[in-house]
Design a protein around this motif. Structure first.
Motif, PDB file in Angstrom:
ATOM      1  N   THR A 211       0.211  -5.204   6.385  1.00 59.59           N
ATOM      2  CA  THR A 211      -0.248  -3.494   7.600  1.00 59.59           C
ATOM      3  C   THR A 211      -0.819  -3.891   8.698  1.00 59.59           C
ATOM      4  O   THR A 211      -0.969  -3.622   9.795  1.00 59.59           O
TER       5      THR A 211
ATOM      6  N   ILE B 136       0.895  -1.029  -0.151  1.00 55.16           N
ATOM      7  CA  ILE B 136       0.289  -0.212   0.073  1.00 55.16           C
ATOM      8  C   ILE B 136       0.995   1.412  -0.020  1.00 55.16           C
ATOM      9  O   ILE B 136       1.696   1.626   0.823  1.00 55.16           O
ATOM     10  N   SER B 137       0.879   1.998  -1.523  1.00 53.79           N
ATOM     11  CA  SER B 137       1.230   3.133  -1.184  1.00 53.79           C
ATOM     12  C   SER B 137       1.587   4.269   0.148  1.00 53.79           C
ATOM     13  O   SER B 137       2.333   4.628   0.722  1.00 53.79           O
ATOM     14  N   GLN B 138       0.474   4.431   0.495  1.00 54.60           N
ATOM     15  CA  GLN B 138       0.413   5.338   1.661  1.00 54.60           C
ATOM     16  C   GLN B 138       1.393   4.515   2.974  1.00 54.60           C
ATOM     17  O   GLN B 138       1.108   5.346   3.501  1.00 54.60           O
ATOM     18  N   PHE B 139       1.224   3.674   3.214  1.00 56.16           N
ATOM     19  CA  PHE B 139       2.080   3.372   4.079  1.00 56.16           C
ATOM     20  C   PHE B 139       3.462   3.206   3.587  1.00 56.16           C
ATOM     21  O   PHE B 139       3.643   1.872   4.053  1.00 56.16           O
TER      22      PHE B 139
END
Length: 87
Positions: free
Chosen positions: A64, A55-58
């Motif tokens: 995650t 996930i690019s946001q993390f």
């Protein structure tokens, strides 16, 4: 001891058969119910291995669910020691 083993089995089955949000609510409820919360890391790792993707946001973190369960366990431990919340 027996209840925690049953909880791990139920959590692992919930990962496969119920929506993710129900599994997350079940994990949070089990985390507040039981004194030792490290058993939730195994079902979270299984969920990440089965369904995880970067996930690019993390920062492209694949694990995650495992990360957030570990973070929540650490936060619960800190709060329990500070406010005497152990069951």
């Amino acid at each position: 001891m027996r209840r925690r083993i049953i909880m791990v089995i139920v959590m692992t089955g919930a990962i496969v058969y119920v929506p993710w949000w129900f599994s997350a609510l079940l994990a949070l409820g089990a985390m507040w119910r039981f004194d030792s919360r490290y058993e939730l890391l195994l079902p979270a790792a299984v969920a990440d291995l089965a369904y995880g993707r970067p996930i690019s946001q993390f920062f492209d973190l694949v694990f995650t669910a495992t990360f957030f369960i570990a973070l929540t366990v650490a936060l619960k431990q800190i709060l329990a020691k500070r406010f005497f919340l152990n069951p």
